[in-house]
Design a protein around this motif. Structure first.
Motif, PDB file in Angstrom:
ATOM      1  N   GLU A  90       0.830  -1.113  -0.109  1.00  0.00           N
ATOM      2  CA  GLU A  90      -0.013   0.014   0.175  1.00  0.00           C
ATOM      3  C   GLU A  90       0.957   1.249  -0.060  1.00  0.00           C
ATOM      4  OE1 GLU A  90      -3.273  -0.064   2.739  1.00  0.00           O
ATOM      5  OE2 GLU A  90      -2.475  -1.988   3.692  1.00  0.00           O
ATOM      6  N   TRP A  91       0.613   2.193  -0.910  1.00  0.00           N
ATOM      7  CA  TRP A  91       1.323   3.221  -1.188  1.00  0.00           C
ATOM      8  C   TRP A  91       1.142   4.399  -0.068  1.00  0.00           C
ATOM      9  CZ3 TRP A  91       5.601   3.062  -4.370  1.00  0.00           C
ATOM     10  CH2 TRP A  91       6.458   4.249  -4.602  1.00  0.00           C
ATOM     11  N   ARG A  92       2.046   4.946   0.585  1.00  0.00           N
ATOM     12  CA  ARG A  92       1.701   6.268   1.260  1.00  0.00           C
ATOM     13  C   ARG A  92       2.829   7.248   1.071  1.00  0.00           C
ATOM     14  NH1 ARG A  92      -2.221   3.533   1.732  1.00  0.00           N
ATOM     15  NH2 ARG A  92      -3.312   3.064   3.580  1.00  0.00           N
ATOM     16  N   ARG A  93       2.250   8.524   1.099  1.00  0.00           N
ATOM     17  CA  ARG A  93       3.273   9.678   0.888  1.00  0.00           C
ATOM     18  C   ARG A  93       3.984   9.728   2.341  1.00  0.00           C
ATOM     19  NH1 ARG A  93       1.417  14.329   3.333  1.00  0.00           N
ATOM     20  NH2 ARG A  93      -0.658  14.266   3.835  1.00  0.00           N
ATOM     21  N   LEU A  94       5.255  10.605   1.978  1.00  0.00           N
ATOM     22  CA  LEU A  94       6.216  10.499   3.231  1.00  0.00           C
ATOM     23  C   LEU A  94       5.390  11.091   4.549  1.00  0.00           C
ATOM     24  CD1 LEU A  94       9.143   9.383   3.696  1.00  0.00           C
ATOM     25  CD2 LEU A  94       9.713  12.003   3.254  1.00  0.00           C
ATOM     26  N   GLY A  95       4.700  11.826   4.163  1.00  0.00           N
ATOM     27  CA  GLY A  95       4.212  12.665   5.354  1.00  0.00           C
ATOM     28  C   GLY A  95       3.355  11.558   6.260  1.00  0.00           C
ATOM     29  N   LEU A  96       2.964  10.630   5.532  1.00  0.00           N
ATOM     30  CA  LEU A  96       1.783   9.630   6.107  1.00  0.00           C
ATOM     31  C   LEU A  96       2.906   8.504   6.954  1.00  0.00           C
ATOM     32  CD1 LEU A  96      -1.184   9.701   3.888  1.00  0.00           C
ATOM     33  CD2 LEU A  96      -0.775  10.851   6.215  1.00  0.00           C
ATOM     34  N   ILE A  97       4.106   8.591   6.617  1.00  0.00           N
ATOM     35  CA  ILE A  97       5.033   7.427   7.467  1.00  0.00           C
ATOM     36  C   ILE A  97       5.726   8.081   8.783  1.00  0.00           C
ATOM     37  CG2 ILE A  97       6.860   6.143   7.000  1.00  0.00           C
ATOM     38  CD1 ILE A  97       6.064   6.128   4.042  1.00  0.00           C
ATOM     39  N   SER A  98       5.490   7.386   9.896  1.00  0.00           N
ATOM     40  CA  SER A  98       6.094   7.863  10.959  1.00  0.00           C
ATOM     41  C   SER A  98       7.421   8.491  10.747  1.00  0.00           C
ATOM     42  CB  SER A  98       6.078   6.762  11.974  1.00  0.00           C
ATOM     43  OG  SER A  98       7.026   7.204  13.172  1.00  0.00           O
ATOM     44  N   HIS A  99       7.497   9.654  11.391  1.00  0.00           N
ATOM     45  CA  HIS A  99       8.966  10.236  11.447  1.00  0.00           C
ATOM     46  C   HIS A  99       9.905   9.414  12.065  1.00  0.00           C
ATOM     47  CE1 HIS A  99       7.137  12.025  15.012  1.00  0.00           C
ATOM     48  NE2 HIS A  99       8.284  12.309  15.658  1.00  0.00           N
ATOM     49  N   TYR A 100       9.465   8.671  13.110  1.00  0.00           N
ATOM     50  CA  TYR A 100      10.455   7.760  13.863  1.00  0.00           C
ATOM     51  C   TYR A 100      10.769   6.759  12.961  1.00  0.00           C
ATOM     52  CZ  TYR A 100       8.110   9.387  18.230  1.00  0.00           C
ATOM     53  OH  TYR A 100       7.553  10.121  19.106  1.00  0.00           O
ATOM     54  N   LEU A 101      10.017   5.987  11.958  1.00  0.00           N
ATOM     55  CA  LEU A 101      10.408   5.192  10.951  1.00  0.00           C
ATOM     56  C   LEU A 101      11.739   5.974   9.986  1.00  0.00           C
ATOM     57  CD1 LEU A 101      10.798   2.240  10.158  1.00  0.00           C
ATOM     58  CD2 LEU A 101       8.819   2.903   8.532  1.00  0.00           C
ATOM     59  N   ARG A 102      11.475   7.081   9.356  1.00  0.00           N
ATOM     60  CA  ARG A 102      12.203   7.760   8.365  1.00  0.00           C
ATOM     61  C   ARG A 102      13.356   7.920   9.221  1.00  0.00           C
ATOM     62  NH1 ARG A 102       7.381  11.643   8.119  1.00  0.00           N
ATOM     63  NH2 ARG A 102       8.879  13.199   8.848  1.00  0.00           N
ATOM     64  N   ALA A 103      13.222   8.751  10.403  1.00  0.00           N
ATOM     65  CA  ALA A 103      14.731   8.675  10.907  1.00  0.00           C
ATOM     66  C   ALA A 103      15.398   7.426  11.284  1.00  0.00           C
ATOM     67  CB  ALA A 103      14.693   9.446  12.309  1.00  0.00           C
ATOM     68  N   ALA A 104      14.912   6.457  11.789  1.00  0.00           N
ATOM     69  CA  ALA A 104      15.499   4.992  11.985  1.00  0.00           C
ATOM     70  C   ALA A 104      16.071   4.513  11.014  1.00  0.00           C
ATOM     71  CB  ALA A 104      14.458   4.234  12.663  1.00  0.00           C
TER      72      ALA A 104
END
Length: 282
Positions: free
Chosen positions: A81-95
């Protein structure tokens, strides 16, 4: 007066050095082959510019897993399922950035220092990955897990092309949406729902750390796998979250408790200045 003897044959000179000519010809052939190989590799780079506005409808890894299942006579259930970056936890982005590619926002697609460290670690008997997030995106979209010098060269060229046509935000969004996180599980949204029963936007710091440390090989170490090495990496990510101001001291203690690790004795230490782009939610 006796006649002078006829002149003899001229003195023989040094034998011709055929090896020099042969070496020069071999070198010329090698140069031509190298040039042809480079041209073929360059022409094999796909059009990455279209990814600026359009999302891929499939990836090389998805196609590979589907074909492998079909060849084995097994069903293949794709969870994606595609999600734009703003809908992905900033914890996951940073991790993911902290664990997979610390210099993501600084390099041009290839981290030469990381490659050198990986080469030196291989010589020493240990294994450290040298691929950047951009290279891993290139591999997931267009290539395969196979290891070879031509494939690695294509991966680097595609990474350069991705960096030429896209910005870092788009590259990270693409990567988090196509990376494999289990059998038939692709992208952060499907992974979050598969392993934790929630959306990618609602991930906790510990859940984000678990997903990040499953990469780049989630088939052999899924996010719920334990072990001292994985726990150590997850604890390190939680500590980085705290240093970067992503979580406070109470959240850090709760996260360490969840990981089964005793928190350090409380002390008043100001958080380090936030310098990493992923420390600020999009």
């Amino acid at each position: 007066m006796p006649a002078a003897p006829p002149p003899g044959p001229p003195a023989a000179g040094p034998p011709p050095r055929k090896w020099r000519r042969r070496f020069a010809r071999a070198f010329e052939v090698l140069l031509i082959l190298a040039a042809c190989g480079g041209l073929v590799l360059t022409c094999s780079v796909p059009n990455t510019g279209k990814l600026w506005e359009g999302n891929p409808t499939s990836t090389a890894f998805i196609d590979l897993r589907r074909d492998t299942a079909a060849a084995a006579g097994k069903p293949f259930k794709l969870q994606w399922e595609w999600r734009r970056l703003g809908l992905i936890s900033h914890y996951l982005r940073a991790a993911v950035v902290f664990s997979e590619d610390l210099h993501f926002y600084e390099h041009d697609g290839v981290d030469w220092g990381a490659i050198q460290n990986a080469f030196e670690s291989d010589l020493g008997g240990s294994k450290i990955g040298g691929s950047t997030i951009t290279q891993q995106l290139a591999k997931n979209l267009y290539l395969s897990p196979a290891r070879s010098m031509p494939r690695k060269a294509r991966e680097m060229l595609i990474a350069f092309s991705l960096e030429d046509h896209l910005n870092k935000t788009r590259i990270l969004e693409l990567y988090l949406n196509v990376v494999e996180w289990g059998d038939g599980v692709f992208g952060a949204e499907a992974a979050s729902r598969k392993w934790f029963g929630r959306s990618a936007a609602a991930l906790t710091p510990v859940q984000a750390a678990k997903l990040a440390t499953a990469l780049p090989n989630p088939i052999t170490r899924n996010p719920n796998t334990g072990g001292a090495d994985l726990t150590r990496k997850r604890v390190r990510l939680i500590q980085i979250f705290r240093m970067q101001g992503l979580i406070d001291a109470t959240q850090e203690r709760d996260a360490l408790d969840e990981l089964g690790v005793s928190p350090p004795a409380p002390k008043v230490v100001p958080a380090e200045p936030v310098t990493h782009p992923e420390a600020t939610p999009l």
